[in-house]
Structure formats: structure tokens, C-alpha cells
Design an enzyme around this catalytic site. Structure first.
Site, short mmCIF file in Angstrom:
data_model
loop_
_atom_site.label_atom_id
_atom_site.label_comp_id
_atom_site.label_asym_id
_atom_site.label_seq_id
_atom_site.Cartn_x
_atom_site.Cartn_y
_atom_site.Cartn_z
N TYR A 1 2.08 59.89 43.36
CA TYR A 1 2.22 61.14 44.12
C TYR A 1 0.90 61.64 44.71
CZ TYR A 1 6.79 61.24 41.89
OH TYR A 1 8.05 60.92 41.47
N HIS B 1 10.21 64.22 50.84
CA HIS B 1 9.79 63.56 49.59
C HIS B 1 8.38 63.02 49.79
CE1 HIS B 1 13.60 63.59 47.36
NE2 HIS B 1 14.17 63.48 48.53
#
Lengths: 147, 147, 147, 147, 147, 147, 147, 147, 147, 147, 147, 147
Positions: free
Chosen positions: E23, E100
Site C-alpha cells: 500500500y 483502490h
């Protein structure tokens, strides 16, 4: 006066003696009596029928056009396997309410899906003979367009 | 006097404005009014609640033990995905009748199966707000043991 | 002294009364007592918590960072459905040992897979309340790096 | 004194040299030593065995009837494919606790399901050699009926 | 002036410390700063929020009606499992753009499908924090009807 | 005189004590006695054998070439998982009749398919020890080519 | 004297001319003759019937209650598709032995599973007309309770 | 001098007589002779072995460590079902080349996937006995690290 | 002169009134008239029949042997579910051409596969009533062996 | 100056006339004009190309090495079926951003998965022609390494 | 002299630079050189070709009839998706040996099945450039009919 | 005068020599001659084309807009795998009738579904070269709107 056909599929003639731990001890005649009492209370006419033949169920549904305003249908085991019966329900232009005595969602995987329900307006399942009474009330309201 | 909890899950607070072509134009307040009228006719007490939180639905079901005799539950979208909610229904020892406004058998594949229904006593689907009334009647009968 | 959070998910508050043929008759308080005795024997500190809310489980796991050295987690029904909870376990950088009271491998198909277990270090299943004690011992060892 | 058979399946004889990034560097002899130390602490007797043959695992389980009070079983790769081994576990009337060194839930899809676990009482997975110690404790308790 | 709600789901509060190889190292505050700079450039107003609770995400989406003209939504792990959140997106009558951080198409099979995306207008995936800026621009255009 | 090998697979040595509610209380010796009586009546020779080893079953089938005219095979749990055993049955050029004591069609999904049955000439299932007698008669007829 | 109904389903009237490389050259009359000879040897009474109608098969099974002590049933193609027929077998409280002429395990995937077999006591498959004789013997024994 | 173990699994001892339309008419001795001639040409040593026992295959692979530099393995039917054999191949730290006489991609669905091949370095399939020669050459090169 | 049976399955009697947006507004009588005109042009004899009963369709196909040289069959919903009807088509030794009014490849997943088509010689789908004419021409050619 | 190839796959040449209710009324020339305006604003160079040939898309991607710094790719229908195109994207060592005009998550099941996206850096879907502009900005940032 | 076409599919032109950790550092020219050396040793003629176009691969296979005696084919990514290429291999009446550089059995699920391999005579996978040499030898033998 | 494009996909150029037991012995030239004769009888114009390239098929379909009134398409193996070709059929606004020489419903599972057929108006399958004639007649009628 609203007219409703209550149509029962395979093995329901054995109700009360067949696997009573699943389907209860009321016979189909007992169910019919309950349905007739409720019909009287609701002010509608009912015809009550049963057959083990898929083709005969289809014939009866076809013949219901013009003769009835709505149908309560317990398709029994054909619910899960019959595209032909599903198509008959879709073909007749009458509101159909499907009913199952046992809770099909809590049984074998092949009973969880009802093909017939795809073409019905709604379903009442798992509530035993009372389910017929509730389905009848729904059928009467759908026939009268007021839900 | 039989006491019934009528419990509503996610997005039902938007009823009447949310996708009306699917769910109709009656609001949740309209549904509550219908349920209260039917409760009066049936001679039972009802409490009506709604929440969007899965955990809160579980908390409410737990708290129903002792306080209510039966539950009418519209689990909304959690019906199809929540093992936890299914387990809560199985945990509380009260009869639960599931209700869905639309006919879940005629919609997306992921709406066809209700995990919650596995633990409920029965289901009423596709009959709109009338479905709540019918489920209430079933809940009252199940609470009184006579179906 | 090693600090371990013992975190319990949905419906575990009903332990002892809920489906006792599956989950046994010990209450969650009984389990907590056992865990505290074992903690004393192992020389570790424990905090014991329960919630029915998926989001609250995630919040508690996040808050465990810095406050605890390891986690024993019984995710209940969320084990099988929650990517968010799996991600929380993967996010916090603490060893997590999952525990289930019943043998999930011998139950419904949808209970056989635990998404959360993918991110946990290990699992103890089917051993009832003893499973919590064993998981606690594993958590203490993992926190101390010596297995 | 409780007697426990600790039975190991295929490839576990290579432990310590086989894919150490997955299974660690402890050898099966190291595991046996740990298990024997724990057995001493628990006050039970253990026999420790390994074979690569599915049929020999079944023979050993059968022979355990009468000779042991419980079994700790690491079925290795047979866990995922052997109905015969599952049946052997179900056949012998002894409590069996399954153990896996690695976390099978976080590996290839074909390792996620253990057929053998269906017939076992419980499972301890992903906790390395410590898992054997914990499984031994569970086996002793199950043999004594007190969990 | 167009008003956009930027709503973040579970575990995103840990951004920057959580699995940074997946991430990245930017925190949620960094993302918010970027979004605010882009909002200034686009001439729109933004509100930025995060919660780990599925029910709270639904509540926030409902409350957005009237208060905002469009939504940028990162549903995190709920994207893949929540019919209730999908229904909330479909219920509110506002354009929603899903975002996302990581490329969900290149991850575990259970992340490849987003149920929520079915009801959103579009998706931006795999482009890290920049994805929020691009989604914001799309949301502004959708709110103004000119794409 | 027709010679028939009656070959039994894993766990059948425990017959009579193993899960008697599934497999009955007759022991394998009882079954052998019945088979020998029937063999006498049919005027054929039988050899009766049992092993828990998949490889040993294959070895026995190979050795049957030349020594026997037909085989009655209860492959036990290997029926559902063993391509190697299926190939052995296909390899030996003798008629093989498969027998199962319990009704595999009414049990777990992984027992419904028999890979071995693909290569056998026929199957007798669910008829308990009588099934061996019937399979023997079929084997004798197949060996003599007259069915 | 034990009375057995031997009931044949769709297309079996064409036996001997229909796909003889699959089903052999014996006609249904030949099969009946064999069955009658065996019945004489076993000292039982048989009635032999055939119909192509699923509903008629169900009707005949229902009518068998009281009139027969056991049933031998070759459901033909309905074996694989009919929940209704499966339910009829489960409904009548008589032992039913299913028979198939060809080896259904070695044919098309949709023939491998028999829904009807789930409710039958046992099955004899792949043994041609001899299978009827063996099934008859099993039916007689099941009717007399001694297997 | 490079040493290669050529290891054969179940039913390969019947080669030449077993289903010759699938596997050809060369016997395993013929294959061995070809392999030995090729070994001579390649300047390597070979040992040739066959067993029908899965456990024995695993034992032989384990024993190959130190004794051989590479392995040619025809796992027969175990290729498709054995996680244990796959793990043995992964465990021994030697290059393994899998060989199948027939083209597994053009046969039954359950033969299309080889679990063992996942852990092997490569595969040669469908090329009959020549496949062994080619696999031997590959094994020799892999043992010498030069491909 | 070539004789062709044109056989219609369930719900086709409602053609023209049933879901006209799917099946068009021509009635079955209209279709019959078209078929008769084409038959005249092709110089063949036709018999036209319809029934809602699966068993009756099978009976009619059986009776077609000797009486007709080819069959045009619209099996309606039975196409997708009936192994028995598929077997009847395979049993009669006549060329059968299947016809569907609507394009089954563009409808619900359960309509995409026709089991009956497996045994038919060919199919004409999606071309409405014209499809009957084309199927008739094909049937005539197949009956005469010249395609 | 950053150079970006904007590459379009099958049927995109028909944009504006092809299924406008799905893909909108802007032509590919209109999209190109928008892209060129955005490129000017971003200070990058673009080349815009379209082909219906899978092989030509692969050739263009290969040729992009050295000539461009990043690629915006709309693979059209090949996204869902082409391993070869996925491999080309993975082969060229350039950042690729995939774009789809329509929301593939809300269409047919076979459009939900993009094999190509597995190898791309990110995706922009459902945002119409604006999606190209956003993808271009992402490509420019990825080429410059600053996201 | 035997003539063999060595035909390479998509992305193989990038060999040596494309994902070298998967496919190695040898270029296609290096592979060609190895193949030519082996061809010289085997005494056969080879033509070596590469294209990224599925249609061009089919055209080349068709043109091989008459011009070559056998084909070595590396279909690259088309192996897994192309029914058309599979049909071309089946159409040309020449022996085709498929080759893959990497071990497709150990990669993504969608690479495990080769549709093309169904029609090929055999496959060599996972052995890098050596695989081409081995496939060439097999092709030469197949062309000469002696394996 | 109605103009129809008859477009043939991969491997159809080999018709007559390719797998004649499946596709018959008529060449594509023979098919063209039949089609031209029928076109003369129907009073329409035809153009007949074949290509092995998926992209070329798409290009030809695009070019048919304006130049033709309808298309007869045999997509060969692309029918089962090409979303791009399906989209081309949907894009061009012309009626397309799909034709297959063999009965795809009776072949390998991957041939049973035609993605292209989803966008076509109808299909004629299994009727050999005659199928082209029938498809042509249907195309002419669809072009003229009268079916």
C-alpha cells in the site's frame, strides 16, 4: 369475487404420512379445509387440486387463464428442476404465489434454488400449512392489484 | 399477549425513495403503520426497529431473548453474506420469520441464497409490504406454538 | 511481562446457552476464568473482550498495537466472510493466533474456510475452551519469538 | 497413566532439511524431544512414530485401539487427499488431534481442506513444533474426558 | 461549488504503516493533503472521512444525500463482500467513484471482484494515492454531468 | 471351475466394530462366511483378502491375472480418490465387480463418485453384506461370459 | 409371500433395439422372463411395469404402499434429474432397490449422479439384465428385514 | 559421472500388456533397455526401479539424496492425486523430470493436472518410451547445471 | 414421399400470447400453416403435434419409428433438463432436428445448454417461425440421406 | 519530455456509432482530441493508435520499448481472454495503465475479469472518455516515477 | 531428409529480455542456434519462425502440409486460450510436439491447461531451451514413425 | 436486391481434408457453389470470404456496414473464445446468422458455448453444408425484416 386456484404438485397427496418429521402430520385434506376457511374469511373463491404429473400442472396453469384471477402453487420437487413449469408460470399472465411447507433454505443444496420462483411474484416457505393461508391472502391482494 | 420484534436491516430506512422500481414507493413509516394495524387485528404487541449495522442487528436479536416471543427480520443485504447474523438467529431460541420486499429468486445470483434463512423458521419474499403483515401473523402463531 | 489481548467476536457472549450441543455449556465468563488461570501459570498479562461488531473488532485490533504483544482471536462467524478483518490482522504487525471452539472442518461448507486464518500465524480449532489456553501459550511464545 | 500415540505421515522424516523456509529447521528428533519433555510434565506416556506409507498409517491407527488412549496425528500431505485415512480416524473410537507445522490456511488451495480433520476432534495448525506440545495436552485431556 | 465526500473504509487509517510493500508509505493524512490540493485546483469542496464500520459507511453514504454532489469511496475489504454497501451506493442517487490503492486484479482471487463496483459509476485501481486525485476529478465531472 | 478373488480395501478389517450405524454389525469374517456359502451354491472357488495399503491392492489385482477369472472388489475409501487403483482395474483384463456396504449416493459429496467404478464392469452398493453375494454371482457370470 | 413391484422408467420399452452397443440386445420381455424365473426360485410374487411418464412412475410408487413389500426401480434418465421421483421413493415407506443396465459411472458426467439413489436403499449398476435378478433378491431380503 | 534414478510408479510393471492402444506394446524391460543405451551415450549411470506403492515411491525419492544427482520420475496415476508425492519431490533438493507415456492433456479431465509436476523441474508427456530418453538427457543436464 | 413429424413441447400451445416480446405474435396455428406450405413446396408429408407432457413427447417419438422418416422437435423447456427425452431421441434411429424460436444462447444460463441437442443431428435457434421451415428442409434432406 | 503511447483494441474504431447506450456518442477522434488537449496541459507527447488485431497490439507494445515511456491501453474485448496480450504487457518493462470506457464490473460475468489488468500497473474503468485523460495523467506520473 | 518446422508464438521474440527470472537469458537467436546444431546432429532440416499473430500461426501450420514432415510448436500464451489454434494442429495431419520454456504446471491456474496440447502428440515443458532440442528429436522420430 | 456476406473463420479453408469424420468431405469451394446456387434461387447477392485471423474477421464485419444487408458467419473456433468478435457482431447493426458445420452441442465442453451467438440473431448447427443454405435464407429474410 376473486377466484384463486390452489395447485399442488408431486407427493403432496401423501401429506401427513410422508416424512412427517419434515412435512408435519396434517393431511392435504386438512390443508384444504384451512384454505377454505381462510377463503371464506377473505371473501374469495378457491379451487383446490393436486397432481403428480409435471405436464398436468402445466395444463392446469394454462387452463387457469380466464377461469381464475390468481394462483397459489406448491410445485413440490418440480420447483427445483423444471424450466417448463417456470415457463408456464411466466406464460399465463396471472399472479402466482409459490408456497413450500418446509424451509427449503435449510435443506439439501439442490432444494435451495427454485426455478419456478423466478417467474412467480413471491414465495412463502417453511411455515407449514399456515403458509397456504398467507399465500392465499397475497394472491387475493395481487389479483385485486392492491398489496 | 404475544410480543413481536420487527427488525429491519441496512438501507431499509431509505424505503420509498431507494430504487422504487424494485422496492416500491411505500416508506418504512408506511410499512410500520401497516404492521401496527395488523398487530392490532391479531392482538399482539410489536416493536419496530431499523439499523444499518450488522453488529447492532446481532445485539438487538440477543436482547430480544426474554423481551419478545418472536421476531420478524428483514436482514436486507446481510441475508446473503452474514454467517454471524445467521448464528445470532440460531442462538436466541426464538422463532424468527425472514421477510424480503422484493423476490430475491428473480434477481442477481448473489441474492438468491440467504444464509440467514437457514436458521430462520420460514421466509416470505417478493410480496412487498404485505409480506411484513403475513410474516407477523406467522410469528404470532409460531410464538403460540399453533401453526 | 508479555501482554496478550484475547478478543472474541459475534455471538460468543451467548456461550453456554447458544446451541450447547455444538458449543458446550461453559459460559464466556468460565472461559475467561480458565484463560486467566493459564495466564497466571504462564506469567503473562491478559485482557479479555467481546463484541458483536465487525468494525469494533477491527478497531480493537488496531488499538492493540503498542498496548499488547500478541492477540488470541476468536472471530466467530466473521472468520469466514470478512476480508476487512483479515486485513486488520495483517495490518497490525502482531502475532495473532485464531481459535474456534467447534471443529469448523466438520461443519457446513461455508465454515470450512477461514479468510482471517490466512493472515493469522496459526489456528487452534475444535478443542473447546481448552483451545483458548493452548492459543494463549502459543501467543506468549510467538510474542517472545521462541516457539 | 494416559498413553498417547504421536503419529507422523509422509516427508516428516526430512524435517529440518526439507523446505526450511516453510517448515523450520528443527528435525523430527528435536520435535520428539520436545514432545517427550512435555509428556513428562503432563504425566503421560508417548510413543512417537513416522512412516511415509498411507496404509501403514492406517495400520498404526487400527493397532492403537486398546494400546493407547488418544492420538496426535500429523497426516502430512495425506490430510488433503485420503478418504481412507479419514475413515481410519473415524473407525478407531479414540480421540485424535490433528497437527500441522505450517499454516495450511495460507498455502495452496489444495492444502486448505483437510479431509482427515472432518473425523478428528480438533486441529492445531501453523504453530510449528509447539503445535505438537499443544496437541499432546489436548489429547491427554480428551482421553481423560475433561477438556 | 461542487461538494464531494471522500469516504474511506476499514484499515485505511493505518495507511503508511500497514503492509507498505502493498500500500506504499504515504499516510491517510498525506492522501488527504493531496486530495485537498487537487480539490483547490478543481474548484470543489471536499470532506474527508474514515471508519472501520460497515454500518457507519452506509450511514455516511445515506447522509451524503443533499449534503454532497458526488462521492469518492474506497470501500477497502468491504468492496469484495458487502451486498449491503453495494445497495447503499445504489440507493443514494449520487454518482460514486470507487478507488483502490493497490491493483486488485493482480491479488488474491477473492479481491478480484468488487460487489460495490457494480453500483458505482466507475473505478480507479492500482494507482496509489494519485488514484484519489483522479477519482475526485471524475466525481466533479459526474456531479456536473459533463464527462 | 470359476475362480474369484474377493478383495477388500482399507478399514474393512474393522467391520462390525467401526461406525456400526453406517456399516452394520457383521464382521469381515461373517462376510467371508456368507461369501463362501454362496460360492459353494454357485459352484465357484473364492479367495478372500484384505489390506489397508493402496499399493498392495494394486499388487493383488496384478497377481490375479492368470490365477483368477474375475474379481469382487470393495475398494473402500480408495474408490473415491485413487486413479492408480482405477488404472490397475483397467489393466488386468479381468471382469471386476465393485461393492460398497453403505449407499455411497446418500453420503458425503466426496463419496458419491467412484473413480474405480469407471473401470469396473458394474457396482453393487448399499446392500450390506448381501451385496458381496450378489457381486459374486455377477462375477461368476461375467467370467463365464453369460450375463 | 413377499410381493415385489419391478418398475421401469422411460425408454426401457425400446430395450433390445435402442443403442444395443450400450444396453444389449435383450428386450424388456426377456428381462421380465428372467425376473419371473428368479422370482419363482426366490418364492416371491412380482408385478412388472413400464411407463415413460415421470408422474406415472410417482403414481405407481404411491399405489405400491399396501400392495407390495418392496420395489425394484429402474428410473432410467429420470434418475439423474428428478427431485420429485426421489421424494416419491422417500415417501412410501417401502425398501426400494435401484437398478441400471449400463455402468452409469463410466458414462457422461450428468449420468454419474442419481438423485433417486439418495432415497433408495441400494443400487445395482452395470450388470445388464442380471442386475434385475440381483436387485430382486435384495428387495426380497429387505422386505423380510434379513439382509 | 552423473547418477540418475529412473523411478516408475503404479501399473507400469504391466507395460506392454496393459491397455496397449493407450500405452503401446513396449514392456518396461524394453524401456529400461532404451534408457540404458541412452545413458551409455550420455555417459551417465542409471538405476531403474518400479513400485506400485505411493509410500515406497516417497521412500525411494528420500533415499536418492546423496546417492543420485537427478531423478526421472513417472508417477503414473499418483501424479494426479498425491500431495504427499509432490511434497517428496519438493523435499529432496534434486532436479526431478516427470515423464508420462501417454498425452495426459488429451485424456480424462482428472488426468490433465499433475500435482507432482508443480514441484518437478519439467515434464515430457505423450512421447512414449522416447520420452524417458529425453527426460534422462534433461536430468543429466540439470544435474550438471548446464541446460 | 418423405414423412416428417413436427413435435412441439410445453407452453408452445400458448404461442402468440405468451411473452410476445420473446416469442413473437405468431400462434402455433400460424406456425403450422407455414410448415404445411413449406412441406407442400418440398413435397413431403407432415404431422404437427403439441403436448405439455414430457412422457407424452417420449411416447410420440417412440411411435414415430416406422411411421415417419424424420422429426422436427421443439422440446421447449425440457431441452435443458431432460435426460429421458435426450435418450428417447437417441433411441429411435430417426434423424431429429431441434428447433427453438428464441436465441437460447442469449438468455438465462440454464437455457444455454440443450441436453436434447446432444442426441439430435442439428439445431436451428433464434430464427422464430422461419426456423421450423428450415428445420423441416433439413429433416427432409437427412431422411433422404442427401445433405 | 515524457512520451506516451495510447493504444486501442478491437471495435473501438466504431466508437460513437457502436451500442451508444453502452459506450456513449463520442467518436474515437473525439477521444483523441481530448487526449491531445490533456497531453498539452500535462506537457507530454502522445501517439494514438487503434487496431482490431490481437497480434498487432502485441507488436505495437513490443515496439513501444525505447520509443515511449509509458502506455495507456484499452484492450477492448481482448482484456478478458488474452494471455498473450497479458504477457506482452508484462514483457516490455514499461508502465501500462489500462482503461475501459464502460464499467466492466456491472456487465456480463465474462467481462468482470481482465487478464491484462494482472500485468498492468492500474486501471481506470467506467468513466467514459474522461478515463483516457485520467489514465494519461497516471501514465505520465508512472513514467516519471513520482505518483 | 526429415524437414521440421519450429514455430514460435507471441512474445517469444523478446526472449532473453522478457521476465528473465521466468524465461531465462537466452535469446530466441540463441535458441535457434541450439536447434540448428541439434538438427545437424540428428540429420534433419529445420525452418525457424516466430510471429505474434494467432492467425499467422494458423496460416503457417496450414502451409506446413507438404512442406514439412513434423512441427515443433511453442504456442506461448495462445496455448491456453485458442480453440482455433488447437483445431489447426488437429487439421494438418502432421505430428506436432508442443514445447514451453517454463513449467506451466507450477504457474497461474490459467496456464495449467493447454488446449493446443489436446491435439498435439506430446509436450516438453519446463526444460528451457533444451526443451526445443528434445522436442526436435521427438518430432524427427514421429515423422519417421519410429519412436 | 439483398446483399449477404458469407464469412468463414479459421481452418475452414481446409474443409474436406480436415478431420473428415467430423466435418465431412465437401470442400469450401463446394460449400460456396451450393451457397451461390441457393442465392440465385433466393434472388440475393452473396460475397464469400475466409480468413484465419480474428482481427481480419472483425475488420470484414466492420466493412460490411453499408456494403451488405446481412451476414452469415461461421466463426469456427473463435466462436467459443472471442469476446472481441462477439462485440464486432453487436457493433455493426446488421443481422448476423451464425452457422456451424458440426453439432457443437455433442462435442467437447469448451465447444458447447458460443460467445458470438450471444450477439447473433440465430444459429444453425450440425447440418453440414446445408446449414449455410438455411442460414442464407434466414439472413435474406432478416434483411428484409419479414421472418
Amino acid at each position: 369475487m376473486v377466484r384463486v386456484l390452489v395447485l399442488n404438485g408431486p407427493n403432496l397427496n401423501l401429506l401427513g404420512t410422508r416424512e412427517p418429521e419434515v412435512y408435519g402430520r396434517e393431511t392435504l385434506a386438512d390443508v384444504e379445509a384451512r384454505v377454505r376457511r381462510r377463503a371464506a374469511a377473505l371473501g374469495c373463491e378457491v379451487e383446490f387440486a393436486q397432481t403428480n404429473h409435471e405436464g398436468a400442472l402445466i395444463d392446469r396453469l394454462h387452463a387457469a387463464r380466464g377461469a381464475f384471477d390468481a394462483v397459489v402453487l406448491n410445485p413440490g420437487g418440480y420447483a427445483h428442476t423444471s424450466v417448463a413449469l417456470r415457463d408456464a408460470v411466466a406464460s399465463i399472465g396471472l399472479p402466482v404465489v409459490e408456497v413450500h411447507l418446509s424451509n427449503i433454505h435449510a435443506r439439501e443444496p439442490y432444494r435451495r434454488r427454485s426455478l419456478v420462483a423466478e417467474a412467480a411474484r413471491g414465495c412463502v416457505v417453511g411455515l407449514g400449512a399456515l403458509g397456504y393461508e398467507l399465500a392465499l391472502e397475497a394472491a387475493v391482494r395481487l389479483a385485486g392489484k392492491g398489496m
